[in-house]
Scaffold this active site. Sequence first.
Site, PDB file in Angstrom:
ATOM      1  N   LYS A  20      -0.595  46.824  81.714  1.00 57.71           N
ATOM      2  CA  LYS A  20      -2.017  47.022  82.023  1.00 57.71           C
ATOM      3  C   LYS A  20      -2.288  48.476  82.425  1.00 57.71           C
ATOM      4  CE  LYS A  20      -3.930  42.949  81.330  1.00 57.71           C
ATOM      5  NZ  LYS A  20      -4.991  42.750  80.321  1.00 57.71           N
TER       6      LYS A  20
ATOM      7  N   TYR B 265       4.175  43.078  83.195  1.00 58.32           N
ATOM      8  CA  TYR B 265       2.752  42.801  82.953  1.00 58.32           C
ATOM      9  C   TYR B 265       1.904  43.925  83.532  1.00 58.32           C
ATOM     10  CZ  TYR B 265      -1.870  40.739  83.619  1.00 58.32           C
ATOM     11  OH  TYR B 265      -3.231  40.523  83.625  1.00 58.32           O
TER      12      TYR B 265
END
Length: 313
Positions: A149, A145
């Site tokens: 980003k 994750y």
Amino acid sequence: MTVLADGVVVTGSAGFIGRALVRTLLDAGTRVVGIDRLPQPAHPCLTVLTADLLDDDERVRAALRSAAAVFHLAGCSGVRDRGPDVALRRRRDNPLATAALLRAVPLRTPVVVTSSSSVYGGAHGVPADPQPCVETDPVRPRGGYARSKVEVERICAARLRDGGTVAVARPFTAAGEGQRPDMALARWIADAREGRPLRILGSPDRVRDVTDVRDVVRALIALAEREVRGTINVGTGVGHTLAEMVDAVAGVLGVDVRTLVVPASPEEVPATLADTARLRRAVGFVPVTDLCDVVARQTAAALSANEPALEVA
Ligand SMILES: NC(=O)c1ccc[n+]([C@@H]2O[C@H](COP(=O)([O-])OP(=O)(O)OC[C@H]3O[C@@H](n4cnc5c(N)ncnc54)[C@H](O)[C@@H]3O)[C@@H](O)[C@H]2O)c1
């Protein structure tokens, strides 16, 4: 420019923060186009586009072309998503969707993109004395994750170099009405209501900078209104231990709770904490979270929506 007087686009408008942002904009009389692949409630001043940002959809392109400002919140959220194809979904909905969105938005349009505090890989120092993360710190993403980003931020940095107006917001654990069910407070509220033990990942001494979702929304709007460029932490600069958060849940519900400490995966960082100096300069305020108030509102919203309690995995 006054965002609140013009039409704006919110992507991820059916999500936790997106719903709160849309509500605030509509309450202020702003016309909003909400883009999400999930359905959203109707409102006279809300144009709902149920679409995927990666679809070739002329309605989406037209909305992005003519928006006064764009809030890009759509994404594959959550560090502990273990669902099928998670790597694919993270790549698709984070960097690829961001790149597609930015291609469709004119360079002059202010865009606010939500990255995440997870790009830091946790606060410096020990959990008992965490040191805040500054926007100029090198990123140390832990897990897929956070890495996705970082990719989103690279795409935004290229847009900035091209002269675009992009604010990259790094929210720190938003909490409040409608929090995602995979997040700790939402899980604990559901578990406490059902009399199940509250599962604590790693240690009750882990620390989170918890930000009231209303303040997250206020900060995102101010970033757009002020046409801020660059990376900004959206946090409070104050840490709460998981033990304090559990106590807040027990206090609000008025129940005794049992806790169960279970091993945490490596991406569950010991502490998060925002340095807020740049946020103050950019938007003129720093959020202050009243943990009990946020938990009380979140609990009341969960009860009134009669949200079903989750099964403990
Ligand atoms: N909630 C937090 O504490 C937090 C913290 C840091 C960063 N963020 C980031 O802020 C953003 C919003 O977070 P949230 O908690 O509201 O997440 P959320 O998962 O509740 O909402 C995301 C929404 O985006 C939509 N979406 C995803 N990909 C899409 C696509 N390709 N096309 C159309 N719609 C798509 C989903 O359907 C969902 O409704 C996310 O990017 C998240 O990573 C959130």
